[in-house]
Design an enzyme around this catalytic site. Sequence first.
Site, short mmCIF file in Angstrom:
data_model
loop_
_atom_site.label_atom_id
_atom_site.label_comp_id
_atom_site.label_asym_id
_atom_site.label_seq_id
_atom_site.Cartn_x
_atom_site.Cartn_y
_atom_site.Cartn_z
N ASP A 130 0.83 -1.21 0.00
CA ASP A 130 0.00 0.00 0.00
C ASP A 130 0.86 1.26 0.00
O ASP A 130 2.02 1.24 0.44
CB ASP A 130 -0.90 0.03 1.24
CG ASP A 130 -2.02 -0.99 1.17
OD1 ASP A 130 -2.35 -1.42 0.06
OD2 ASP A 130 -2.54 -1.36 2.24
N ARG A 180 -1.38 -0.80 -8.71
CA ARG A 180 -2.78 -0.54 -8.34
C ARG A 180 -2.98 0.98 -8.29
O ARG A 180 -2.33 1.68 -7.51
CB ARG A 180 -3.10 -1.14 -6.98
CG ARG A 180 -4.54 -0.83 -6.51
CD ARG A 180 -4.65 -0.92 -5.00
NE ARG A 180 -4.62 -2.31 -4.56
CZ ARG A 180 -4.25 -2.68 -3.33
NH1 ARG A 180 -3.85 -1.81 -2.46
NH2 ARG A 180 -4.26 -3.96 -3.01
#
Length: 309
Positions: A130, A180
């Site tokens: 992340d 992502r």
Amino acid sequence: MLRSALLWASQNKTIARQLPNYRFARKAVTRFMPGENVDDALRAGELLRAQGIPTVITRLGENVTEASEADDVRMHYADVLATIAGLKQETQISVKPTQLALDIDEARCVDNLKSLADSARRVGNFVWIDMEYSSYVDRTIAAFDNVRDQHSNVGLCIQAYLHRTPKDLEHLIKSTTAIRLVKGAYRESADVAIQSKKDVDEAYMKLATRLLEETATGREVGAPPAFATHDLNMLNRITTTARNLGIPNDAFEIQMLYGIQRNEQLRFAQQGYRVRVLISYGSAWFPWFMRRLAERPANLWFLVKNIAG
């Protein structure tokens, strides 16, 4: 103004201590996470698998302050990867670098990430890393590059609203397509991040188009790119661009959060798109929940209805 207030609340320690004690808040958060334990996340993943939708799970929490805490997080995820393999679920993991000691010791964080990538590779799985506040971007990309040198089964999240992201994407895309793309949900200043929703949307679409153009070359390194958004207009633009570039529906992923746009998740999956649902779990849900409310006014309305009830 509402978004700013919610993002401010996400960083307020007093509210973070008090709000989770209220039943209405705990009830509302179940809209977006099936429970606080990893078993809750895996059970939800099993139900989604029955509908042809794979998942990615993440344990909530960030900014650990002790190396032993980071080691516990690493061991937790290693156990989760083994459990997923035993269940034969198509479930990946997504980790925050500050959970793995980025604030404490960058080298230790890299070692923890490499260890998880090794654990995932042994069972044929994948690790998403992340992205957190803008102050962590340089260190996170450096850690990712270090891990990526020896592990193809890792991907990185990038945030469209940061002014720097187009340049970061060009750097990353040289070595991987496992990226992502999100809009960005942290509270950032105007000199760091785009403030207008319209401008963020356009920045997202430009980055998505660049990723799709790379995908159209047939080059896939590590994993296909993933577009993480619940903005149906944006997803329609992305799928139209992909179609115009001659890209098959399964050459990229659409990622959505658990509990949001459920019917659309099924619709995209039935049309042959790769859809993956992110399921969060853990007791440290308050900052994450506030950011979810800030993303969409409809989420806040859901909370208000729970209070009224």
